[in-house]
Design a protein around this motif. Structure first.
Motif, PDB file in Angstrom:
ATOM      1  N   HIS A 544       0.853  -1.187   0.000  1.00 40.53           N
ATOM      2  CA  HIS A 544       0.000   0.000   0.000  1.00 40.53           C
ATOM      3  C   HIS A 544       0.890   1.239   0.000  1.00 40.53           C
ATOM      4  O   HIS A 544       1.834   1.335   0.790  1.00 40.53           O
ATOM      5  CB  HIS A 544      -0.917   0.004   1.224  1.00 40.53           C
ATOM      6  N   PRO A 545       0.617   2.212  -0.882  1.00 43.51           N
ATOM      7  CA  PRO A 545       1.518   3.369  -0.998  1.00 43.51           C
ATOM      8  C   PRO A 545       1.760   4.113   0.307  1.00 43.51           C
ATOM      9  O   PRO A 545       2.885   4.569   0.566  1.00 43.51           O
ATOM     10  CB  PRO A 545       0.795   4.266  -2.010  1.00 43.51           C
ATOM     11  N   LEU A 546       0.729   4.248   1.159  1.00 39.77           N
ATOM     12  CA  LEU A 546       0.922   4.968   2.414  1.00 39.77           C
ATOM     13  C   LEU A 546       1.857   4.195   3.331  1.00 39.77           C
ATOM     14  O   LEU A 546       2.772   4.776   3.939  1.00 39.77           O
ATOM     15  CB  LEU A 546      -0.429   5.202   3.097  1.00 39.77           C
ATOM     16  N   ILE A 547       1.657   2.896   3.443  1.00 45.22           N
ATOM     17  CA  ILE A 547       2.507   2.074   4.302  1.00 45.22           C
ATOM     18  C   ILE A 547       3.931   2.026   3.750  1.00 45.22           C
ATOM     19  O   ILE A 547       4.915   2.168   4.489  1.00 45.22           O
ATOM     20  CB  ILE A 547       1.917   0.664   4.442  1.00 45.22           C
ATOM     21  N   ALA A 548       4.057   1.847   2.425  1.00 43.06           N
ATOM     22  CA  ALA A 548       5.383   1.813   1.808  1.00 43.06           C
ATOM     23  C   ALA A 548       6.121   3.125   2.023  1.00 43.06           C
ATOM     24  O   ALA A 548       7.329   3.132   2.317  1.00 43.06           O
ATOM     25  CB  ALA A 548       5.242   1.513   0.314  1.00 43.06           C
ATOM     26  N   ALA A 549       5.409   4.248   1.893  1.00 44.38           N
ATOM     27  CA  ALA A 549       6.054   5.551   2.066  1.00 44.38           C
ATOM     28  C   ALA A 549       6.472   5.776   3.516  1.00 44.38           C
ATOM     29  O   ALA A 549       7.528   6.357   3.790  1.00 44.38           O
ATOM     30  CB  ALA A 549       5.105   6.660   1.609  1.00 44.38           C
ATOM     31  N   ARG A 550       5.633   5.337   4.453  1.00 44.05           N
ATOM     32  CA  ARG A 550       6.016   5.460   5.866  1.00 44.05           C
ATOM     33  C   ARG A 550       7.278   4.632   6.143  1.00 44.05           C
ATOM     34  O   ARG A 550       8.183   5.093   6.852  1.00 44.05           O
ATOM     35  CB  ARG A 550       4.866   5.004   6.764  1.00 44.05           C
ATOM     36  N   CYS A 551       7.335   3.437   5.585  1.00 47.35           N
ATOM     37  CA  CYS A 551       8.517   2.587   5.779  1.00 47.35           C
ATOM     38  C   CYS A 551       9.747   3.205   5.130  1.00 47.35           C
ATOM     39  O   CYS A 551      10.846   3.188   5.709  1.00 47.35           O
ATOM     40  CB  CYS A 551       8.253   1.189   5.216  1.00 47.35           C
ATOM     41  N   ASP A 552       9.589   3.773   3.930  1.00 43.51           N
ATOM     42  CA  ASP A 552      10.720   4.425   3.262  1.00 43.51           C
ATOM     43  C   ASP A 552      11.229   5.605   4.072  1.00 43.51           C
ATOM     44  O   ASP A 552      12.448   5.841   4.152  1.00 43.51           O
ATOM     45  CB  ASP A 552      10.299   4.904   1.869  1.00 43.51           C
ATOM     46  N   ARG A 553      10.309   6.350   4.667  1.00 46.15           N
ATOM     47  CA  ARG A 553      10.715   7.509   5.472  1.00 46.15           C
ATOM     48  C   ARG A 553      11.492   7.069   6.708  1.00 46.15           C
ATOM     49  O   ARG A 553      12.488   7.692   7.094  1.00 46.15           O
ATOM     50  CB  ARG A 553       9.473   8.315   5.871  1.00 46.15           C
ATOM     51  N   ILE A 554      11.031   6.001   7.341  1.00 47.52           N
ATOM     52  CA  ILE A 554      11.734   5.467   8.515  1.00 47.52           C
ATOM     53  C   ILE A 554      13.145   5.026   8.124  1.00 47.52           C
ATOM     54  O   ILE A 554      14.123   5.319   8.822  1.00 47.52           O
ATOM     55  CB  ILE A 554      10.933   4.291   9.124  1.00 47.52           C
ATOM     56  N   LYS A 555      13.242   4.346   6.987  1.00 50.38           N
ATOM     57  CA  LYS A 555      14.558   3.880   6.522  1.00 50.38           C
ATOM     58  C   LYS A 555      15.473   5.054   6.219  1.00 50.38           C
ATOM     59  O   LYS A 555      16.666   5.038   6.563  1.00 50.38           O
ATOM     60  CB  LYS A 555      14.376   3.002   5.283  1.00 50.38           C
ATOM     61  N   ALA A 556      14.934   6.103   5.593  1.00 45.89           N
ATOM     62  CA  ALA A 556      15.740   7.273   5.254  1.00 45.89           C
ATOM     63  C   ALA A 556      16.253   7.988   6.507  1.00 45.89           C
ATOM     64  O   ALA A 556      17.314   8.622   6.471  1.00 45.89           O
ATOM     65  CB  ALA A 556      14.926   8.237   4.399  1.00 45.89           C
TER      66      ALA A 556
END
Length: 619
Positions: A544-556
Motif C-alpha cells: 500500500h503506498p501509504l505504508i510503503a512511504a512510511r517505511c521508506d521515510r523510517i529507513k531514510a
C-alpha cells in the motif's frame, strides 16, 4: 484513571493513558472533564472514532452521570454540517422548480419522504431518521459549506444546524468524532486561529479510541478527490443526459454555461481515464504516484474559464436561494481547481500520493507523512491539555511507539492493568502449524479451524487478514459446520456488519468469518462469543503506498521499517482482535493463534508480552 485525568486537566499537561476494557474509562474521563469545564468556563471536547461510542456517551453515560453527580451540566453531540437537513434546500428540492434542482426524476419520491420526516424530526439529523435515506437524495437537501444564507434565510428560526451549533456553544461537554475533530483542527491550522474551526473554543480535549490517532489525522489533513464527486458537481449544475440542473433557467448566459458544463464532463472523463490506464498498465487497484507533473492537468484551463464565467453569472442573480446554491458550486469548483493542481504538482509538503480504484469509483488521494510533527505542534503543543486514551496504546507494554507516531509529548504516560482475571482466557498457540508463507499452510489452517470450532461448539469469531483466504476457508468449512448445525456468517455476503452481529448474538452457536472491521470496535459480551481465532498475525500489506512511504521515510531516517513500524502496527491490531473476547467479569473462553510465527520467531514474544498473562497451551 479519573485522578490522572483530573491532574492532567488542572495542570494543563497532556496525558496518554492505556485503559483496558472493564476499567470504566468513559466515566473516568467524563467526570473530570465535566468538572473542569465548569471551572475553566470552556467546554471539554470528547472525540471518538466510532459512532457506537458517541451514542453510548450521549445516550447512556452522560445522562447517568447527570443523575449520580446531581450536577446540572450540558452535553451536546457534535456532527458535521452534512448530517443535518437544510429546510431551505428541502423547499427548493420539493418545490415548483424541482425539475431544475434535481438531476434525476427518481429522486423526487425520496425527497418527499424526507419532507414528511422533517415535519416530525426534532433535530434534522439524518442518522435519526426512521427509514433509509440514500446518499444521492440527501446531498440535495443537507446543509453544506458555502450554501447557507443565514442570517437572512427565511428558515433561520427553524434551522437544525444552527440549533445544533447553539447547543455546542452552551455545552460543558461536546462529544464529537475524529472526522469532525480533525476537520476542525485543519481549519484552525489553515486560518492560523484557534477559533477558526467549527467547534467552539474548547479548554480541553479527550481523544478516546486514540489507537487510530495517526491514521485519522492523516485521512483528514490530506487530500481526497473522486471521479464520482467531480461528475456529481457538474450534474448539480447541468446533467445533459436528463436535461436537469441549476442551469436550466432561460437566457443566453446559461446556454453558454450548459455547453461549458457538458464540455467539462467530457474533459473530466478524459482526465480521469489517464489514471484508470495507469492502474490497468500495472494490473493494480492501487498505485503510488512518485513524480510531480507525471500526468497532464488537462482540466485546469477549462475549470478556470468555467469558474470565471459561472462567477459572473452568480453575481447577476437576484433570487437569494438560487444564488446561494450557485455560490456553493463555486466553492466546489475552487476545491477541484486547487485539489487537482495539488495532486498533479504534488505540492502538499512531506506527503505520499496515490491512485486507487475501489468497487465504486476512482480516487486520487494524498496523506501527510509527518503527522507526528503536525500533531506535536498543532495539537499537543497548544495552550490546552489533551488526554489520549484507548485499550491499546502500548506495544510491549511501552508508549514509545505511540509517542513516535503521533507526536505525543508534554505530559505523562500511564498504563493500567486489566481488571479481569487472566484465568478467564485460555490462550492456544499452534507451534505445529506450517509457516503462513508455505503452500501447505492453507490445508493445515482448514483442519485446525474444524478442530477449534468444534471444541467451542461454534460461538466464535474467526479473524482473517485477507478476504481471499476468508472466502477459501468459508468454502472449505461450510459443509463441516452445516452438518453440526453451526451457522456460518461470512463478511461480504448479503448481510451488513451490523446485521451479522445481530444474527450472531441471536444464534449463540453461530460463527463469523470476518476481516478488517471485525478486528476492532465489536462488543459481544456473554456466551455468544467464546472463541476468537486469529488465522495470521495481522501484518499490513507493505505494498500500500501509504505504508510503503512510511517505511521508506523510517529507513531514510536511519530506522528499521519492520521493527519500527510493521511489527508495532501488527501488535496493536493483534491486541485489538484478541480483545474482542473478554468484555466483562463473567466472560470466559479461548483465544487461538494459528500462526506459528508467534512462537517460532523471536519477534513473537512482543505479541505475547503485549497480552495479559493468560494460561497458555502450545500444540
Amino acid at each position: 484513571m479519573a485522578l490522572a485525568v483530573a491532574d492532567s486537566l488542572l495542570s494543563g499537561r497532556n496525558l496518554a493513558i492505556e485503559a483496558p476494557t472493564g476499567v470504566g474509562k468513559s466515566f473516568a474521563y467524563l467526570v473530570p472533564a465535566i468538572l473542569f469545564s465548569r471551572l475553566a468556563r470552556r467546554p471539554a471536547v470528547i472525540s471518538t472514532e466510532t459512532i457506537n461510542l458517541q451514542e453510548q456517551l450521549i445516550r447512556k453515560d452522560l445522562p447517568l452521570l447527570r443523575q449520580l453527580l446531581d450536577l446540572d451540566f450540558r452535553a451536546a453531540l457534535a456532527k458535521g454540517r452534512g448530517n443535518y437537513l437544510c429546510r431551505r434546500r428541502l423547499a427548493l428540492a420539493a418545490g415548483e422548480h424541482r425539475d431544475h434542482y434535481l438531476p434525476h426524476p427518481a429522486l423526487a419520491g425520496e425527497i418527499d419522504q424526507i419532507g414528511r420526516w422533517a415535519e416530525r424530526s426534532g433535530d434534522g439529523d439524518c442518522d435519526e431518521a426512521d427509514f433509509h435515506i440514500g446518499g444521492d437524495s440527501w446531498s440535495y437537501v443537507c446543509c453544506e459549506a458555502g450554501n447557507c444564507s443565514f442570517p437572512k434565510c427565511n428558515y433561520r428560526r427553524e434551522c437544525f444546524y444552527r440549533r445544533a451549533r447553539e447547543e455546542w456553544e452552551r455545552a460543558d461537554v461536546i462529544v464529537a468524532n475524529h472526522a469532525l475533530f480533525f476537520t476542525d483542527l485543519k481549519m484552525q491550522i489553515e486560518s492560523d486561529s484557534r477559533d477558526g474551526g467549527l467547534l467552539p473554543l474548547y479548554g480541553a480535549a479527550v481523544i478516546d479510541e486514540a489507537h487510530t490517532l495517526e491514521d485519522s489525522a492523516a485521512d483528514h489533513l490530506g487530500l481526497y478527490l473522486t471521479y464520482g464527486g467531480f461528475n456529481a458537481f457538474l450534474n448539480r449544475l447541468y446533467n445533459p443526459d436528463s436535461a436537469r440542473g441549476l442551469l436550466l433557467r432561460k437566457g443566453g448566459d446559461v446556454l453558454e454555461l450548459r455547453a461549458m458544463t457538458a464540455e467539462l464532463k467530457a474533459a473530466g472523463k478524459h482526465f480521469f481515464a489517464q489514471f484508470e490506464d495507469y492502474l490497468d498498465r500495472a494490473d493494480e487497484s492501487i498505485r503510488a504516484v512518485d513524480q510531480p507533473g507525471g500526468f497532464p492537468n488537462t482540466l485546469n484551463e477549462r475549470l478556470l474559464a468555467f469558474r470565471a464565467r459561472l462567477g459572473d453569472y452568480v453575481q447577476e442573480q437576484e433570487d437569494p436561494d438560487y444564488k446561494s446554491e450557485l455560490e456553493a458550486q463555486l466553492l466546489r469548483c475552487d476545491g477541484y481547481i486547487d485539489g487537482i493542481a495539488a495532486f498533479i504538482d504534488m505540492t502538499l509538503p512531506e506527503s505520499v500520493y496515490w491512485v486507487e480504484r475501489d468497487s465504486r469509483q476512482l480516487i486520487l488521494q494524498a496523506a501527510p507523512l509527518n503527522v507526528a510533527e503536525i500533531l506535536r505542534r498543532e495539537l499537543f503543543g497548544r495552550d490546552f491539555p489533551v488526554v489520549t486514551t484507548s485499550a491499546t496504546l502500548t506495544v510491549d507494554r511501552q508508549f514509545r511507539y505511540f509517542a513516535e507516531r503521533t507526536g505525543f509529548g508534554g505530559g505523562s504516560e500511564v498504563r493500567l492493568d486489566s481488571p479481569f482475571d487472566p484465568d478467564q482466557v485460555q490462550l492456544h498457540l499452534a507451534r505445529s502449524m506450517p509457516d503462513p508463507a508455505l503452500p501447505e499452510y492453507e490445508e493445515a489452517l482448514f483442519r485446525a479451524l474444524e478442530h477449534y470450532l468444534e471444541l467451542s461448539d461454534g460461538k466464535a469469531f474467526v479473524l482473517f487478514t485477507s478476504y481471499a483466504l476468508l472466502r477459501r476457508a468459508a468454502d472449505a468449512l461450510e459443509a463441516f459446520l452445516g452438518a453440526r448445525g453451526i451457522r456460518l456468517l461470512i463478511q461480504g455476503n448479503e448481510l451488513s456488519r451490523s446485521a451479522m452481529l445481530r444474527e450472531f448474538k441471536a444464534d449463540i452457536r453461530s460463527v463469523i468469518f470476518g476481516t478488517d472491521s471485525f478486528w476492532t470496535g465489536v462488543d459481544v459480551p456473554g456466551e455468544a462469543l467464546s472463541n476468537v481465532i486469529i488465522t495470521k498475525l495481522p501484518f499490513a500489506v507493505p505494498s500500500h503506498p501509504l505504508i510503503a512511504a512510511r517505511c521508506d521515510r523510517i529507513k531514510a531516517l536511519g530506522g528499521n521499517p519492520f521493527f519500527d513500524y510493521s511489527l508495532p502496527e501488527a501488535v496493536l491490531k493483534f491486541r485489538q482482535g484478541a480483545g474482542r473476547l473478554i468484555r466483562s467479569r463473567s466472560d470466559s473462553g479461548m483465544i487461538v493463534v494459528l500462526d506459528s510465527r508467534i512462537v517460532a520467531k523471536r519477534y513473537g514474544r512482543m505479541f505475547l508480552h503485549s497480552l495479559p498473562d493468560y494460561p497458555r497451551t502450545i500444540a
